[in-house]
Design a protein around this motif. Structure first.
Motif, PDB file in Angstrom:
ATOM      1  N   VAL A  27       0.678  -1.209  -0.037  1.00  0.00           N
ATOM      2  CA  VAL A  27       0.026   0.025  -0.084  1.00  0.00           C
ATOM      3  C   VAL A  27       0.590   1.626  -0.037  1.00  0.00           C
ATOM      4  O   VAL A  27       0.257   2.027  -0.814  1.00  0.00           O
ATOM      5  N   PHE A  28       2.059   0.919   1.248  1.00  0.00           N
ATOM      6  CA  PHE A  28       2.708   2.525   0.755  1.00  0.00           C
ATOM      7  C   PHE A  28       3.326   2.635  -0.390  1.00  0.00           C
ATOM      8  O   PHE A  28       3.197   3.854  -0.795  1.00  0.00           O
ATOM      9  N   SER A  29       3.656   1.175  -1.130  1.00  0.00           N
ATOM     10  CA  SER A  29       4.496   1.896  -2.585  1.00  0.00           C
ATOM     11  C   SER A  29       3.991   2.112  -3.291  1.00  0.00           C
ATOM     12  O   SER A  29       4.191   2.672  -4.163  1.00  0.00           O
ATOM     13  N   VAL A  30       2.232   1.546  -3.735  1.00  0.00           N
ATOM     14  CA  VAL A  30       1.522   2.001  -4.305  1.00  0.00           C
ATOM     15  C   VAL A  30       1.571   3.725  -4.578  1.00  0.00           C
ATOM     16  O   VAL A  30       1.441   4.913  -5.328  1.00  0.00           O
TER      17      VAL A  30
ATOM     18  N   PHE B 225       3.593  12.731   2.450  1.00  0.00           N
ATOM     19  CA  PHE B 225       5.283  12.488   3.172  1.00  0.00           C
ATOM     20  C   PHE B 225       5.054  12.725   4.369  1.00  0.00           C
ATOM     21  O   PHE B 225       5.985  12.264   5.387  1.00  0.00           O
ATOM     22  N   LEU B 226       4.010  14.227   4.925  1.00  0.00           N
ATOM     23  CA  LEU B 226       4.155  14.487   6.947  1.00  0.00           C
ATOM     24  C   LEU B 226       3.376  13.656   7.462  1.00  0.00           C
ATOM     25  O   LEU B 226       3.524  13.375   8.882  1.00  0.00           O
ATOM     26  N   LEU B 227       2.520  12.969   6.856  1.00  0.00           N
ATOM     27  CA  LEU B 227       1.365  12.023   7.430  1.00  0.00           C
ATOM     28  C   LEU B 227       2.524  11.050   6.956  1.00  0.00           C
ATOM     29  O   LEU B 227       2.196  10.349   8.478  1.00  0.00           O
ATOM     30  N   CYS B 228       2.927   9.850   6.524  1.00  0.00           N
ATOM     31  CA  CYS B 228       4.102   9.202   6.583  1.00  0.00           C
ATOM     32  C   CYS B 228       4.834   9.476   7.635  1.00  0.00           C
ATOM     33  O   CYS B 228       5.052   8.811   8.056  1.00  0.00           O
ATOM     34  N   TYR B 229       5.400  10.797   7.622  1.00  0.00           N
ATOM     35  CA  TYR B 229       6.813  10.825   8.583  1.00  0.00           C
ATOM     36  C   TYR B 229       5.493  11.163  10.393  1.00  0.00           C
ATOM     37  O   TYR B 229       6.433  10.429  10.957  1.00  0.00           O
ATOM     38  N   LYS B 230       4.974  12.401  10.378  1.00  0.00           N
ATOM     39  CA  LYS B 230       4.214  11.741  11.948  1.00  0.00           C
ATOM     40  C   LYS B 230       3.508  10.242  12.762  1.00  0.00           C
ATOM     41  O   LYS B 230       3.855  10.120  13.598  1.00  0.00           O
TER      42      LYS B 230
ATOM     43  N   LEU C 158      10.140   3.060  12.183  1.00  0.00           N
ATOM     44  CA  LEU C 158      11.666   2.926  11.527  1.00  0.00           C
ATOM     45  C   LEU C 158      11.760   3.464  10.101  1.00  0.00           C
ATOM     46  O   LEU C 158      12.197   3.895   9.289  1.00  0.00           O
ATOM     47  N   TYR C 159      11.695   2.417   9.826  1.00  0.00           N
ATOM     48  CA  TYR C 159      11.182   1.443   8.169  1.00  0.00           C
ATOM     49  C   TYR C 159      11.007   2.836   7.614  1.00  0.00           C
ATOM     50  O   TYR C 159      11.602   3.210   6.519  1.00  0.00           O
ATOM     51  N   PHE C 160       9.637   2.459   7.664  1.00  0.00           N
ATOM     52  CA  PHE C 160       9.053   3.953   6.713  1.00  0.00           C
ATOM     53  C   PHE C 160       8.674   5.382   7.003  1.00  0.00           C
ATOM     54  O   PHE C 160       9.216   5.639   6.010  1.00  0.00           O
ATOM     55  N   GLY C 161       9.618   5.808   7.912  1.00  0.00           N
ATOM     56  CA  GLY C 161       9.996   6.689   8.529  1.00  0.00           C
ATOM     57  C   GLY C 161      11.414   6.963   7.266  1.00  0.00           C
ATOM     58  O   GLY C 161      11.149   8.239   6.909  1.00  0.00           O
ATOM     59  N   VAL C 162      11.748   6.402   7.253  1.00  0.00           N
ATOM     60  CA  VAL C 162      13.367   6.456   6.037  1.00  0.00           C
ATOM     61  C   VAL C 162      13.117   6.240   5.098  1.00  0.00           C
ATOM     62  O   VAL C 162      13.192   7.394   4.207  1.00  0.00           O
ATOM     63  N   VAL C 163      12.380   5.146   4.713  1.00  0.00           N
ATOM     64  CA  VAL C 163      11.537   4.937   2.632  1.00  0.00           C
ATOM     65  C   VAL C 163      11.288   6.467   3.208  1.00  0.00           C
ATOM     66  O   VAL C 163      11.177   6.684   1.637  1.00  0.00           O
TER      67      VAL C 163
END
Length: 326
Positions: free
Chosen positions: A105-108, A134-139, A182-187
């Motif tokens: 889902v994240f990749s799409v 990306f700000l939503l992903c970061y939070k 950590l993983y999805f935050g970095v990517v």
């Protein structure tokens, strides 16, 4: 030490154990004894393997630093691909399907955002849309990371018992939350950096090197290229609904949302137009915002562990195999 068939019978120090009849704690103790006996007398070989590991880590770190210094674009691309692909192979091997669903889902969605950010002509709404994602992903990653850490600390100090949860279960749950965060935050930050460069370059107010291709007019945000409407209040103290504006030390103005996305999510610490260094402490004076900046720095450090550590460990194993070390 010896084993007898497939019945689970193990002989260690002239004592016979039936692993199938032991409790989990006793089984773990016996397996530890078996492992200890197996490696008895191999101290010199273990020392060689240790030195190989240390030497490989040092050499790899030097090479990575030099690669990043002189060929940043290829380093960034290789790191991003490693971050994106390596954990997937591990999860496929370990059958961690939940992670694969979330990753898909994240990749799409991220792929769609990257497509919008890199195509020409750039739509006026694209920068805000991309930074919003990306700000939503970061939070979310920040919240998951903090939650995972707190759960792990609670399990470590036995607080999980208050919620009738076994410490090992709570610890595993905390590790999963921390890993996801950590993983999805970095990517997400790495993809955001790529998108930030592309969008700003398309708009024309930013180039990695040299002067911008467009002159920045007063009242225009160099991040999104849209006009800036300053937030004012009427006589009754009611805001006109315009967005808050941030003015940097270089006197260039930006939408608050855009410059936050540029600095925190996009990992840029210079003015998008004149490249003067941004004073993050001055721009984000609220103490509650400082952990976000520190968390971003942590994600940058984690990138090395996720992207390159598995490669280095695989290389070490290959060297050990070539030298006949086990």
């Amino acid at each position: 030490m010896s084993f007898h068939g497939q019945s689970g019978i193990v002989v260690v120090n002239n004592k016979t154990y039936d692993l199938d009849k032991l409790s989990p704690e006793e089984r773990h103790r016996v397996e530890h004894l078996v492992l200890h006996e197996k490696h008895r007398g191999h101290e010199s070989m273990h020392m060689e393997m240790f030195f190989i590991l240390i030497a490989t880590l040092v050499v790899a770190q030097i090479l990575l630093v030099q690669w990043r210094k002189y060929y940043f674009q290829s380093y960034q691309t290789a790191t991003l691909l490693g971050m994106w692909i390596v954990p997937v192979f591990l999860c496929l091997k370990l059958s961690w399907h939940r992670f694969l669903y979330v990753w898909s889902v994240f990749s799409v969605i991220t792929g769609l955002m990257t497509y919008w950010a890199t195509r020409k002509p750039l739509a006026g709404t694209t920068p805000r849309r991309v930074y919003t994602w990306f700000l939503l992903c970061y939070k979310i990653s920040y919240a998951l990371g903090i939650a995972g850490y707190l759960v792990m600390m609670g399990a470590l100090f036995g607080l999980s018992i208050l919620f009738m949860v076994k410490p090992n279960v709570a610890m595993d749950f905390g590790l999963v939350l921390l890993f996801y965060g950590l993983y999805f935050g970095v990517v997400a930050r790495d993809f955001a950096e790529v998108c930030s460069d592309k969008m700003a370059s398309h708009i024309g107010y930013y180039t990695k090197t040299g002067m911008p291709t467009r002159k920045l007019d007063e009242g225009v945000c160099a991040v999104c290229g849209q006009p800036i409407v300053r937030q004012d209040e009427d006589e009754d103290g009611v805001s006109n609904g315009a967005e808050k504006v941030v003015v940097l030390n270089c006197a260039h103005s930006f939408h608050d949302f855009c410059i936050r996305g540029w600095c925190i999510v996009g990992k840029k610490q210079t003015c998008p137009y004149c490249k003067e260094k941004v004073d993050l402490k001055r721009m984000f004076p609220n103490p509650w915002e400082k952990p976000h900046i520190l968390y971003g720095n942590l994600l940058d450090w984690i990138r090395y562990l996720v992207a390159w550590q598995p490669v280095i460990i695989t290389l070490v194993q290959g060297i050990n195999w070539a030298l006949g070390l086990e």
